[in-house]
Scaffold this motif. Structure first.
Motif, PDB file in Angstrom:
ATOM      1  N   SER A  10     -27.620 -58.854   4.381  1.00 36.85           N
ATOM      2  CA  SER A  10     -26.679 -58.036   3.613  1.00 36.85           C
ATOM      3  C   SER A  10     -27.379 -56.851   2.952  1.00 36.85           C
ATOM      4  N   GLY A  14     -26.640 -53.007   3.617  1.00 37.79           N
ATOM      5  CA  GLY A  14     -26.391 -52.126   2.472  1.00 37.79           C
ATOM      6  C   GLY A  14     -27.347 -50.950   2.423  1.00 37.79           C
ATOM      7  N   ILE A  33     -24.730 -56.624  -4.014  1.00 39.98           N
ATOM      8  CA  ILE A  33     -24.821 -57.085  -2.628  1.00 39.98           C
ATOM      9  C   ILE A  33     -25.372 -58.505  -2.575  1.00 39.98           C
ATOM     10  N   GLY A  93     -21.094 -53.157  -4.491  1.00 40.66           N
ATOM     11  CA  GLY A  93     -22.097 -54.047  -3.899  1.00 40.66           C
ATOM     12  C   GLY A  93     -21.546 -55.440  -3.652  1.00 40.66           C
ATOM     13  N   GLY A  97     -21.347 -56.980  -0.030  1.00 39.98           N
ATOM     14  CA  GLY A  97     -22.086 -58.218   0.210  1.00 39.98           C
ATOM     15  C   GLY A  97     -21.185 -59.314   0.749  1.00 39.98           C
TER      16      GLY A  97
END
Length: 185
Positions: A10, A14, A33, A93, A97
């Motif tokens: 993840s 990101g 995330i 985030g 995530g």
């Protein structure tokens, strides 16, 4: 996927988005995330987040089962609604995530009910892995390499990450100092 593979994959996705969209790789984004990548597994009491959920995961598992509704686009939309109400590095985030977790589990042998509760079908994809397998270990190493490459070499995301971390720590120190002044008076 195991929790560490969810976190690293993840963060890698990101970081890739940060590079592609020129979005700041802020400490709030990184923390979001990480948290969002663990959140769908709140439905499993033995998961990393489940063991820290004060019993909530037992209730969710009894009610919906593991890899049930928390592993669907419906749940992701509910979580993402928080970002619409409170837009911030942290909430975007968390939303990303969560989505990255779903994508990771979609490729597992067991898959996920992506359209639950409306359609409980678990799509099968041509490339799959088994959780805890050698294949997942290889994926973890690949994502770890890519994450470091994105953050330190290709995207050079680390200066903003360091700057935002220093600002966060500085803010926390100022808040604590103000609080100590208040209680000492």
């Amino acid at each position: 996927m195991r929790y560490k593979t969810h976190i690293v994959s993840s963060l890698t996705a990101g970081a890739g988005l940060s590079i592609m969209l020129n979005y700041p790789f802020h400490i709030g984004y990184v923390i979001g995330i990480c948290f969002g990548s663990l959140l769908p597994d709140i439905d499993e009491p033995r998961s990393f987040i489940g063991r820290r959920s004060f019993g909530l995961s037992k209730y969710v598992k009894q009610r919906y089962g593991h890899r049930g509704i928390t592993h669907s686009l419906f749940a992701w939309m509910l979580v993402s609604f928080v970002f619409l109400i409170y837009p911030s590095f942290l909430t975007i985030g968390i939303s990303l995530g969560y989505l990255f977790h779903l994508i990771g589990d979609l490729f597992s042998i067991r898959s996920i009910p992506i359209l639950a509760p409306f359609k409980p079908v678990r799509p099968t994809l041509p490339f799959t892995y088994k959780t805890g397998s050698f294949t997942e270990d290889i994926l973890l190493y690949i994502f770890t390499f890519l994450l470091f490459y994105f953050v330190f070499v290709y995207g050079k995301l680390y200066p903003y990450l360091i700057q935002s971390t220093v600002e966060l720590v500085s803010s926390i120190i100022h808040i604590l100092m103000d609080y100590l002044k208040t209680i000492s008076n």
